[in-house]
Scaffold this active site. Structure first.
Site, PDB file in Angstrom:
ATOM      1  N   THR A 129       4.423 -10.183   8.433  1.00 30.97           N
ATOM      2  CA  THR A 129       3.287 -11.092   8.229  1.00 30.97           C
ATOM      3  C   THR A 129       3.567 -12.497   8.769  1.00 30.97           C
ATOM      4  OG1 THR A 129       2.127 -12.286   6.468  1.00 30.97           O
ATOM      5  CG2 THR A 129       4.246 -11.403   5.894  1.00 30.97           C
ATOM      6  N   ASP A 130       2.508 -13.223   9.076  1.00 26.35           N
ATOM      7  CA  ASP A 130       2.654 -14.634   9.470  1.00 26.35           C
ATOM      8  C   ASP A 130       3.032 -15.504   8.271  1.00 26.35           C
ATOM      9  OD1 ASP A 130       0.247 -14.488   8.088  1.00 26.35           O
ATOM     10  OD2 ASP A 130      -0.906 -15.633   9.552  1.00 26.35           O
ATOM     11  N   GLU A 131       2.917 -14.941   7.054  1.00 27.50           N
ATOM     12  CA  GLU A 131       3.185 -15.765   5.870  1.00 27.50           C
ATOM     13  C   GLU A 131       4.652 -16.175   5.761  1.00 27.50           C
ATOM     14  OE1 GLU A 131       1.083 -14.679   2.296  1.00 27.50           O
ATOM     15  OE2 GLU A 131      -0.399 -13.561   3.441  1.00 27.50           O
ATOM     16  N   TYR A 155       6.040 -12.979  -2.367  1.00 29.74           N
ATOM     17  CA  TYR A 155       5.693 -11.960  -1.361  1.00 29.74           C
ATOM     18  C   TYR A 155       6.245 -12.370   0.007  1.00 29.74           C
ATOM     19  CZ  TYR A 155       2.860  -9.894   2.374  1.00 29.74           C
ATOM     20  OH  TYR A 155       2.459  -9.294   3.546  1.00 29.74           O
ATOM     21  N   LYS A 159       9.167 -10.582   2.363  1.00 32.35           N
ATOM     22  CA  LYS A 159       8.935 -10.119   3.743  1.00 32.35           C
ATOM     23  C   LYS A 159       9.898 -10.831   4.701  1.00 32.35           C
ATOM     24  CE  LYS A 159       6.216  -7.607   5.147  1.00 32.35           C
ATOM     25  NZ  LYS A 159       6.197  -6.132   5.306  1.00 32.35           N
TER      26      LYS A 159
HETATM   27  P1  NAD Z   1      -1.363  -2.235   1.235  1.00 26.49           P
HETATM   28  O1  NAD Z   1      -0.926  -2.932   0.002  1.00 26.49           O
HETATM   29  O2  NAD Z   1      -2.818  -1.918   1.420  1.00 26.49           O
HETATM   30  O3  NAD Z   1      -0.591  -0.838   1.378  1.00 26.49           O
HETATM   31  C1  NAD Z   1       0.770  -0.716   1.139  1.00 26.49           C
HETATM   32  C2  NAD Z   1       1.082   0.770   1.046  1.00 26.49           C
HETATM   33  O4  NAD Z   1       2.502   0.914   0.788  1.00 26.49           O
HETATM   34  C3  NAD Z   1       0.351   1.488  -0.087  1.00 26.49           C
HETATM   35  O5  NAD Z   1      -0.167   2.711   0.378  1.00 26.49           O
HETATM   36  C4  NAD Z   1       1.437   1.724  -1.135  1.00 26.49           C
HETATM   37  O6  NAD Z   1       1.229   2.889  -1.915  1.00 26.49           O
HETATM   38  C5  NAD Z   1       2.679   1.855  -0.262  1.00 26.49           C
HETATM   39  N1  NAD Z   1       3.906   1.518  -0.984  1.00 26.49           N
HETATM   40  C6  NAD Z   1       4.129   0.449  -1.793  1.00 26.49           C
HETATM   41  N2  NAD Z   1       5.375   0.509  -2.305  1.00 26.49           N
HETATM   42  C7  NAD Z   1       5.948   1.629  -1.793  1.00 26.49           C
HETATM   43  C8  NAD Z   1       7.238   2.238  -1.954  1.00 26.49           C
HETATM   44  N3  NAD Z   1       8.170   1.686  -2.737  1.00 26.49           N
HETATM   45  N4  NAD Z   1       7.486   3.380  -1.282  1.00 26.49           N
HETATM   46  C9  NAD Z   1       6.538   3.945  -0.481  1.00 26.49           C
HETATM   47  N5  NAD Z   1       5.307   3.425  -0.318  1.00 26.49           N
HETATM   48  C10 NAD Z   1       5.021   2.278  -0.960  1.00 26.49           C
HETATM   49  O7  NAD Z   1      -0.789  -3.096   2.431  1.00 26.49           O
HETATM   50  P2  NAD Z   1      -1.377  -3.360   3.888  1.00 26.49           P
HETATM   51  O8  NAD Z   1      -2.337  -4.478   3.805  1.00 26.49           O
HETATM   52  O9  NAD Z   1      -1.788  -2.078   4.490  1.00 26.49           O
HETATM   53  O10 NAD Z   1      -0.069  -3.919   4.612  1.00 26.49           O
HETATM   54  C11 NAD Z   1       0.790  -3.052   5.341  1.00 26.49           C
HETATM   55  C12 NAD Z   1       1.914  -3.874   5.948  1.00 26.49           C
HETATM   56  O11 NAD Z   1       1.378  -4.874   6.806  1.00 26.49           O
HETATM   57  C13 NAD Z   1       2.758  -4.622   4.897  1.00 26.49           C
HETATM   58  O12 NAD Z   1       4.100  -4.531   5.269  1.00 26.49           O
HETATM   59  C14 NAD Z   1       2.262  -6.051   4.985  1.00 26.49           C
HETATM   60  O13 NAD Z   1       3.282  -6.963   4.643  1.00 26.49           O
HETATM   61  C15 NAD Z   1       1.877  -6.143   6.433  1.00 26.49           C
HETATM   62  N6  NAD Z   1       0.807  -7.109   6.738  1.00 26.49           N
HETATM   63  C16 NAD Z   1      -0.404  -7.029   6.083  1.00 26.49           C
HETATM   64  C17 NAD Z   1      -1.415  -7.933   6.398  1.00 26.49           C
HETATM   65  C18 NAD Z   1      -2.769  -7.875   5.735  1.00 26.49           C
HETATM   66  O14 NAD Z   1      -3.582  -8.776   5.944  1.00 26.49           O
HETATM   67  N7  NAD Z   1      -3.079  -6.845   4.966  1.00 26.49           N
HETATM   68  C19 NAD Z   1      -1.186  -8.921   7.355  1.00 26.49           C
HETATM   69  C20 NAD Z   1       0.048  -8.969   8.005  1.00 26.49           C
HETATM   70  C21 NAD Z   1       1.042  -8.057   7.676  1.00 26.49           C
HETATM   71  P1  TYD Z   2      -5.729 -12.639   0.139  1.00 29.50           P
HETATM   72  O1  TYD Z   2      -6.749 -11.644   0.561  1.00 29.50           O
HETATM   73  O2  TYD Z   2      -5.026 -12.444  -1.169  1.00 29.50           O
HETATM   74  O3  TYD Z   2      -4.678 -12.793   1.335  1.00 29.50           O
HETATM   75  P2  TYD Z   2      -3.451 -13.864   1.538  1.00 29.50           P
HETATM   76  O4  TYD Z   2      -3.177 -14.580   0.294  1.00 29.50           O
HETATM   77  O5  TYD Z   2      -2.338 -12.937   1.913  1.00 29.50           O
HETATM   78  O6  TYD Z   2      -3.888 -14.774   2.653  1.00 29.50           O
HETATM   79  O7  TYD Z   2      -6.410 -14.053   0.100  1.00 29.50           O
HETATM   80  C1  TYD Z   2      -6.981 -14.630   1.252  1.00 29.50           C
HETATM   81  C2  TYD Z   2      -7.370 -16.053   0.918  1.00 29.50           C
HETATM   82  O8  TYD Z   2      -8.406 -16.030  -0.069  1.00 29.50           O
HETATM   83  C3  TYD Z   2      -6.241 -16.871   0.307  1.00 29.50           C
HETATM   84  O9  TYD Z   2      -6.338 -18.215   0.786  1.00 29.50           O
HETATM   85  C4  TYD Z   2      -6.513 -16.836  -1.181  1.00 29.50           C
HETATM   86  C5  TYD Z   2      -8.026 -16.757  -1.233  1.00 29.50           C
HETATM   87  N1  TYD Z   2      -8.608 -16.028  -2.393  1.00 29.50           N
HETATM   88  C6  TYD Z   2      -9.646 -16.611  -3.113  1.00 29.50           C
HETATM   89  O10 TYD Z   2     -10.099 -17.733  -2.801  1.00 29.50           O
HETATM   90  N2  TYD Z   2     -10.170 -15.912  -4.161  1.00 29.50           N
HETATM   91  C7  TYD Z   2      -9.697 -14.701  -4.534  1.00 29.50           C
HETATM   92  O11 TYD Z   2     -10.201 -14.123  -5.545  1.00 29.50           O
HETATM   93  C8  TYD Z   2      -8.642 -14.108  -3.776  1.00 29.50           C
HETATM   94  C9  TYD Z   2      -8.088 -12.758  -4.143  1.00 29.50           C
HETATM   95  C10 TYD Z   2      -8.129 -14.807  -2.713  1.00 29.50           C
END
Ligand code: NAD
Ligand code: TYD
Length: 365
Positions: A129-131, A155, A159
């Site tokens: 992630t960019d975070e 989180y 990461k």
């Molecule tokens: P998500 O939370 O929707 O899904 C995570 C999945 O991992 C779930 O299916 C969960 O059951 C599984 N999981 C959790 N713990 C586990 C374990 N111990 N063993 C096996 N499986 C396990 O997440 P996502 O949004 O699909 O993100 C996927 C990846 O992309 C993550 O690594 C996240 O850090 C990265 N990422 C996500 C975003 C975003 O905006 N969603 C952005 C950048 C990077």
């Molecule tokens: P989120 O979807 O949790 O992603 P991330 O924190 O990884 O960026 O949240 C996106 C943005 O929205 C973040 O700035 C937090 C904000 N947010 C709200 O304002 N209200 C909410 O109820 C939630 C869940 C997030």
């Protein structure tokens, strides 16, 4: 290729599989997923019966499980999506984040290291992630691959830790790794506690739309399929050892995004826009809330020719329509753990004001 996709029943992992399993019948895909609150077998139900797909339910942090899955499926490529991903949950309790994101990543790296000696082309692709880069001010340049790590939330820290382990396995043991650091994704099958699905579903149900702090925090949004194409491009053509940033270049303040979703819901349902926008509530901010994320993807664009294909307004409408036409999936994500989380996260949060402008504000960075 035999491809192990960890977290394959989660948001991005399931979109990756739904895209690639039918596209590449000669490759075999195995999803390894613990099926936490964020994972859902329904997210890969369309692949049931595909000869080149299997779902293994198991925990990546458990060495025996990882060993069994590796020995049974002998993957040449690991695409590592599995993680605990919700910042707010990591603030309430970081323990699972360290267990899954750090220890789980280590178990997978160990399995690759011990099994991949002297064999053909292999790849461990780590999805991050960019975070990990921390927070930008309004006028700062976007994150590049050289930006210093400065994670804010547990989180992001977990990461960051996993990113370091992945790169250390490359430097120390020569493991063929690649890493992508991506901005916020949106699209079908995202757990309904993240901002975009939460706003869509609450707006459809006529429930309040919670916005943290002033709502002026800014995120860089990328449609999930564009992210999956980037990951695949890096696996196919990326240079082992390298990191690529992935961003949508669609920066939006949270409040503007929530309003846009409200307007789309009004258009798609025929309900009055004012009624939906009147559901917006500014609530107590997230501690350590990163102000702004913006990602510079010029390396990925220049080296691998990747570019996002869709634009936010059209893809947001597509996302809304997906949630409207998949009530069984939505219902299966609700109840139990989801309801407990919603109560825990929102019941105690102080309300700061409504869209009408009673908001008291908070110091901005
Ligand atoms: P998500 O939370 O929707 O899904 C995570 C999945 O991992 C779930 O299916 C969960 O059951 C599984 N999981 C959790 N713990 C586990 C374990 N111990 N063993 C096996 N499986 C396990 O997440 P996502 O949004 O699909 O993100 C996927 C990846 O992309 C993550 O690594 C996240 O850090 C990265 N990422 C996500 C975003 C975003 O905006 N969603 C952005 C950048 C990077
Ligand atoms: P989120 O979807 O949790 O992603 P991330 O924190 O990884 O960026 O949240 C996106 C943005 O929205 C973040 O700035 C937090 C904000 N947010 C709200 O304002 N209200 C909410 O109820 C939630 C869940 C997030």
């Amino acid at each position: 290729m035999r491809i192990l996709v960890t977290g394959g029943a989660g948001f991005i992992g399931s979109n990756f599989l739904n895209m690639l399993v039918p596209r590449y019948p000669a490759h075999s895909f195995v999803a390894l997923d613990k099926l936490t609150y964020a994972g859902n077998p329904l997210s890969v139900a369309d692949l049931e019966g595909a000869k080149n797909f299997a779902l293994e339910v198991g925990d990546i942090a458990d060495a025996d499980t990882v060993a069994r899955v590796f020995d049974q499926h002998r993957p040449d490529v690991v695409v590592h999506f599995a993680a605990e991903t919700h910042v707010d949950r990591s603030i309430v309790d970081p323990t699972e984040f360290v267990r899954t994101n750090v220890v789980g990543t280590l178990q997978l790296l160990n399995a690759c290291k011990t099994r991949w000696k002297g064999e053909g082309p292999r790849r461990f692709h780590h999805v991050s992630t960019d975070e990990v880069y921390g927070s930008l001010g309004d006028d700062d340049p976007a994150f590049t691959e050289d930006t210093r790590y400065d994670p804010s939330s547990p989180y992001a820290a977990s990461k960051a830790s996993s990113d370091h382990l992945v790169r250390a396995f490359h430097r120390t043991y020569g493991l063929p790794i690649t890493v992508t650091n991506c901005s916020n994704n949106y699209g079908p099958r995202q757990a309904p506690e993240k901002l975009i699905p939460l706003t869509i579903l609450n707006a459809l149900d006529g429930r309040e739309l919670p916005v943290y702090g002033t709502g002026r925090n800014c995120r860089d949004w990328l449609y999930v399929e564009d992210h999956c194409e980037a990951v695949w491009a890096v696996i196919e053509r990326g240079v082992p050892g390298r990191t690529y940033n992935v961003g949508g270049g669609e920066e939006r303040r949270n409040i503007d995004l929530v309003r846009t979703i409200g307007q789309l819901v009004a258009e798609e349902t025929g309900r009055p826009e004012a009624e939906i926008l009147g559901l917006i509530r500014f609530v107590e901010d997230r501690p350590g809330h990163d102000w702004r994320y913006a990602v510079d993807s010029s390396k990925l664009r220049a080296e691998l020719g990747w570019a996002p294909r869709v634009e936010l307004p059209a893809a947001l409408r597509r996302t809304l329509r997906w949630y409207m036409s998949n009530p069984a999936w939505v219902e299966s994500m609700r109840g139990g753990e989801h309801d407990r989380w919603m109560e825990k996260n929102y019941e105690g949060r102080q309300q700061l004001g409504s869209a009408a402008g009673t908001h008291h504000g908070r110091t901005e960075r």
